[in-house]
Scaffold this motif. Sequence first.
Motif, PDB file in Angstrom:
ATOM      1  N   SER A  11      29.615  61.320  41.964  1.00 28.37           N
ATOM      2  CA  SER A  11      28.431  61.977  42.499  1.00 28.37           C
ATOM      3  C   SER A  11      28.829  63.206  43.317  1.00 28.37           C
ATOM      4  O   SER A  11      29.950  63.311  43.797  1.00 28.37           O
ATOM      5  CB  SER A  11      27.659  60.987  43.385  1.00 28.37           C
ATOM      6  OG  SER A  11      26.450  61.549  43.798  1.00 28.37           O
ATOM      7  N   PRO A  13      26.894  64.546  46.266  1.00 25.55           N
ATOM      8  CA  PRO A  13      25.912  64.766  47.321  1.00 25.55           C
ATOM      9  C   PRO A  13      26.369  65.955  48.157  1.00 25.55           C
ATOM     10  O   PRO A  13      27.566  66.152  48.358  1.00 25.55           O
ATOM     11  CB  PRO A  13      25.940  63.468  48.126  1.00 25.55           C
ATOM     12  CG  PRO A  13      27.298  62.925  47.898  1.00 25.55           C
ATOM     13  CD  PRO A  13      27.675  63.347  46.492  1.00 25.55           C
ATOM     14  N   GLU A  47      23.430  64.673  57.342  1.00 24.88           N
ATOM     15  CA  GLU A  47      22.225  64.981  56.566  1.00 24.88           C
ATOM     16  C   GLU A  47      21.068  65.135  57.538  1.00 24.88           C
ATOM     17  O   GLU A  47      20.849  64.263  58.385  1.00 24.88           O
ATOM     18  CB  GLU A  47      21.895  63.855  55.572  1.00 24.88           C
ATOM     19  CG  GLU A  47      22.871  63.694  54.449  1.00 24.88           C
ATOM     20  CD  GLU A  47      22.820  64.786  53.396  1.00 24.88           C
ATOM     21  OE1 GLU A  47      21.906  65.648  53.448  1.00 24.88           O
ATOM     22  OE2 GLU A  47      23.691  64.777  52.521  1.00 24.88           O
ATOM     23  N   THR A  52      13.591  63.224  53.145  1.00 27.03           N
ATOM     24  CA  THR A  52      14.622  62.503  52.393  1.00 27.03           C
ATOM     25  C   THR A  52      15.234  61.346  53.182  1.00 27.03           C
ATOM     26  O   THR A  52      16.294  60.845  52.815  1.00 27.03           O
ATOM     27  CB  THR A  52      15.745  63.473  51.978  1.00 27.03           C
ATOM     28  OG1 THR A  52      16.319  64.034  53.170  1.00 27.03           O
ATOM     29  CG2 THR A  52      15.233  64.580  51.079  1.00 27.03           C
ATOM     30  N   ILE A  54      14.686  58.092  53.526  1.00 31.93           N
ATOM     31  CA  ILE A  54      14.973  56.844  52.800  1.00 31.93           C
ATOM     32  C   ILE A  54      16.208  57.028  51.918  1.00 31.93           C
ATOM     33  O   ILE A  54      17.113  56.184  51.915  1.00 31.93           O
ATOM     34  CB  ILE A  54      13.758  56.386  51.959  1.00 31.93           C
ATOM     35  CG1 ILE A  54      12.553  56.121  52.864  1.00 31.93           C
ATOM     36  CG2 ILE A  54      14.112  55.164  51.114  1.00 31.93           C
ATOM     37  CD1 ILE A  54      12.759  55.029  53.893  1.00 31.93           C
ATOM     38  N   GLN A  55      16.277  58.119  51.180  1.00 28.32           N
ATOM     39  CA  GLN A  55      17.434  58.389  50.318  1.00 28.32           C
ATOM     40  C   GLN A  55      18.701  58.561  51.157  1.00 28.32           C
ATOM     41  O   GLN A  55      19.760  58.028  50.819  1.00 28.32           O
ATOM     42  CB  GLN A  55      17.199  59.642  49.478  1.00 28.32           C
ATOM     43  CG  GLN A  55      18.395  59.996  48.619  1.00 28.32           C
ATOM     44  CD  GLN A  55      18.170  61.237  47.778  1.00 28.32           C
ATOM     45  OE1 GLN A  55      17.043  61.651  47.546  1.00 28.32           O
ATOM     46  NE2 GLN A  55      19.242  61.835  47.319  1.00 28.32           N
ATOM     47  N   ASP A  56      18.609  59.285  52.277  1.00 25.45           N
ATOM     48  CA  ASP A  56      19.783  59.535  53.111  1.00 25.45           C
ATOM     49  C   ASP A  56      20.285  58.269  53.794  1.00 25.45           C
ATOM     50  O   ASP A  56      21.487  58.096  53.996  1.00 25.45           O
ATOM     51  CB  ASP A  56      19.484  60.614  54.151  1.00 25.45           C
ATOM     52  CG  ASP A  56      19.244  61.986  53.516  1.00 25.45           C
ATOM     53  OD1 ASP A  56      19.678  62.195  52.368  1.00 25.45           O
ATOM     54  OD2 ASP A  56      18.620  62.832  54.172  1.00 25.45           O
ATOM     55  N   ASN A  58      19.946  55.224  52.584  1.00 23.99           N
ATOM     56  CA  ASN A  58      20.315  54.218  51.589  1.00 23.99           C
ATOM     57  C   ASN A  58      21.320  54.749  50.578  1.00 23.99           C
ATOM     58  O   ASN A  58      22.497  54.409  50.635  1.00 23.99           O
ATOM     59  CB  ASN A  58      19.058  53.684  50.892  1.00 23.99           C
ATOM     60  CG  ASN A  58      18.193  52.896  51.848  1.00 23.99           C
ATOM     61  OD1 ASN A  58      18.592  51.848  52.306  1.00 23.99           O
ATOM     62  ND2 ASN A  58      17.022  53.411  52.172  1.00 23.99           N
ATOM     63  N   VAL A  59      20.877  55.609  49.671  1.00 26.02           N
ATOM     64  CA  VAL A  59      21.737  56.094  48.590  1.00 26.02           C
ATOM     65  C   VAL A  59      22.940  56.867  49.131  1.00 26.02           C
ATOM     66  O   VAL A  59      24.085  56.581  48.795  1.00 26.02           O
ATOM     67  CB  VAL A  59      20.931  56.968  47.602  1.00 26.02           C
ATOM     68  CG1 VAL A  59      21.844  57.566  46.542  1.00 26.02           C
ATOM     69  CG2 VAL A  59      19.813  56.159  46.968  1.00 26.02           C
ATOM     70  N   LYS A  60      22.680  57.853  49.974  1.00 30.10           N
ATOM     71  CA  LYS A  60      23.796  58.673  50.460  1.00 30.10           C
ATOM     72  C   LYS A  60      24.704  57.904  51.408  1.00 30.10           C
ATOM     73  O   LYS A  60      25.905  58.148  51.439  1.00 30.10           O
ATOM     74  CB  LYS A  60      23.277  59.959  51.091  1.00 30.10           C
ATOM     75  CG  LYS A  60      22.742  60.909  50.027  1.00 30.10           C
ATOM     76  CD  LYS A  60      22.486  62.272  50.572  1.00 30.10           C
ATOM     77  CE  LYS A  60      22.038  63.209  49.461  1.00 30.10           C
ATOM     78  NZ  LYS A  60      21.798  64.562  49.972  1.00 30.10           N
TER      79      LYS A  60
END
Length: 123
Positions: A11, A13, A47, A52, A54-56, A58-60
């Motif tokens: 990935s 990011p 970040e 963003t 939720i994404q930051d 969790n995913v990131k």
Amino acid sequence: MTTATLPTGESLPDPDCWVRRAGADPVGTVAARLSVWDAADVLLAVEAADETTIQDLNVKTRLYGQAGYPVYWVVTQRAIYEHTGPIPTGYRTRVEYLHGERIPVPYTASELAVDDLIAAHSG
């Protein structure tokens, strides 16, 4: 010209900002345009999140932890979430810092006031 970002395995990011160790050099490149850095040379990845969050969180968080970056902050209007102790599934520890609190910054042997980093939110 090579762009600086923090590839994490498969990935790419792109943190809003990051701090690297003085004198650190890239250990390689991705597609000849993105520098690859050793996780030990990346002191902090940040970040800035509102839309963003939720994404930051969790995913990131999982991506940066898997890559081994030692400290990851998610900065929102309400709080700064500090993640430390990278592990394959993310980070061992997450601490929420609110207005009026201070965040220790070990690599500078100092602290930063949350109020200096995020504006007071009325309402």
